[in-house]
Design a protein around this motif. Structure first.
Motif, PDB file in Angstrom:
ATOM      1  N   VAL A 100      -2.722   5.340   5.660  1.00 48.45           N
ATOM      2  CA  VAL A 100      -3.398   6.316   6.511  1.00 48.45           C
ATOM      3  C   VAL A 100      -4.907   6.281   6.256  1.00 48.45           C
ATOM      4  O   VAL A 100      -5.707   6.287   7.191  1.00 48.45           O
ATOM      5  N   ASP A 101      -5.309   6.229   4.984  1.00 51.06           N
ATOM      6  CA  ASP A 101      -6.733   6.217   4.617  1.00 51.06           C
ATOM      7  C   ASP A 101      -7.470   5.002   5.171  1.00 51.06           C
ATOM      8  O   ASP A 101      -8.669   5.061   5.441  1.00 51.06           O
ATOM      9  N   TRP A 102      -6.762   3.886   5.320  1.00 54.20           N
ATOM     10  CA  TRP A 102      -7.390   2.638   5.734  1.00 54.20           C
ATOM     11  C   TRP A 102      -8.228   2.797   6.996  1.00 54.20           C
ATOM     12  O   TRP A 102      -9.304   2.226   7.123  1.00 54.20           O
ATOM     13  N   ASP A 155      -0.273   6.993   1.734  1.00 50.40           N
ATOM     14  CA  ASP A 155      -1.618   7.571   1.814  1.00 50.40           C
ATOM     15  C   ASP A 155      -2.675   6.496   2.021  1.00 50.40           C
ATOM     16  O   ASP A 155      -3.621   6.678   2.783  1.00 50.40           O
ATOM     17  N   GLU A 156      -2.528   5.366   1.338  1.00 54.40           N
ATOM     18  CA  GLU A 156      -3.511   4.284   1.496  1.00 54.40           C
ATOM     19  C   GLU A 156      -3.481   3.707   2.904  1.00 54.40           C
ATOM     20  O   GLU A 156      -4.523   3.346   3.456  1.00 54.40           O
ATOM     21  N   THR A 188     -10.029   5.195   8.132  1.00 56.18           N
ATOM     22  CA  THR A 188     -11.318   5.878   8.012  1.00 56.18           C
ATOM     23  C   THR A 188     -12.082   5.466   6.762  1.00 56.18           C
ATOM     24  O   THR A 188     -13.201   5.931   6.543  1.00 56.18           O
ATOM     25  N   ALA A 189     -11.508   4.597   5.952  1.00 56.00           N
ATOM     26  CA  ALA A 189     -12.123   4.194   4.684  1.00 56.00           C
ATOM     27  C   ALA A 189     -13.346   3.312   4.901  1.00 56.00           C
ATOM     28  O   ALA A 189     -13.383   2.491   5.829  1.00 56.00           O
ATOM     29  N   ARG A 233     -13.870   1.617  -0.365  1.00 55.77           N
ATOM     30  CA  ARG A 233     -12.523   2.190  -0.490  1.00 55.77           C
ATOM     31  C   ARG A 233     -11.475   1.174  -0.063  1.00 55.77           C
ATOM     32  O   ARG A 233     -10.418   1.057  -0.706  1.00 55.77           O
ATOM     33  N   LYS A 234     -11.730   0.418   0.981  1.00 55.00           N
ATOM     34  CA  LYS A 234     -10.785  -0.609   1.417  1.00 55.00           C
ATOM     35  C   LYS A 234     -10.571  -1.639   0.305  1.00 55.00           C
ATOM     36  O   LYS A 234      -9.444  -2.077   0.060  1.00 55.00           O
ATOM     37  N   ARG A 269       0.853  -1.182   0.000  1.00 54.50           N
ATOM     38  CA  ARG A 269       0.000   0.000   0.000  1.00 54.50           C
ATOM     39  C   ARG A 269       0.890   1.233   0.000  1.00 54.50           C
ATOM     40  O   ARG A 269       2.004   1.194   0.512  1.00 54.50           O
ATOM     41  N   ILE A 308      -8.294  -0.177  -2.267  1.00 53.77           N
ATOM     42  CA  ILE A 308      -6.917  -0.191  -1.777  1.00 53.77           C
ATOM     43  C   ILE A 308      -6.322  -1.589  -1.907  1.00 53.77           C
ATOM     44  O   ILE A 308      -5.176  -1.747  -2.350  1.00 53.77           O
TER      45      ILE A 308
END
Length: 61
Positions: free
Chosen positions: A32-34, A29-30, A36-37, A41-42, A26, A45
Motif C-alpha cells: 500500500v505504501d509503495w 503495508d509496504e 505514495t512512497a 522509502r521505496k 513485501r 521496502i
C-alpha cells in the motif's frame, strides 16, 4: 533511465499468514505504501523484501 526504484511486483499476489506477499515478499503495508512512497522509502521496502526472500530461501541471483 530513471533512478526511481521499480516495483518488485511479479503478479503473484497472495498474502501469507504473516501478511507477506508470496510473490514479491513485501508486507501488505509496504504494498500500500509503495504508491505514495518517495524513492528512499521505496529502496527501504526493496531491501526489506529482499531480506525476507533470502530468509525464505529464495534468491533472484
Amino acid at each position: 533511465m530513471s533512478d526511481t526504484p521499480q516495483s518488485p511486483c511479479v503478479s503473484i499476489c497472495a498474502l501469507d499468514q504473516n501478511d507477506v506477499c508470496e510473490g514479491c515478499y513485501r508486507t501488505g503495508d509496504e504494498i500500500v505504501d509503495w504508491f505514495t512512497a518517495d524513492d528512499t522509502r521505496k529502496q527501504e521496502i526493496l531491501e526489506a523484501s529482499a531480506q525476507r526472500r533470502k530468509e525464505a530461501g529464495f534468491s533472484l541471483f
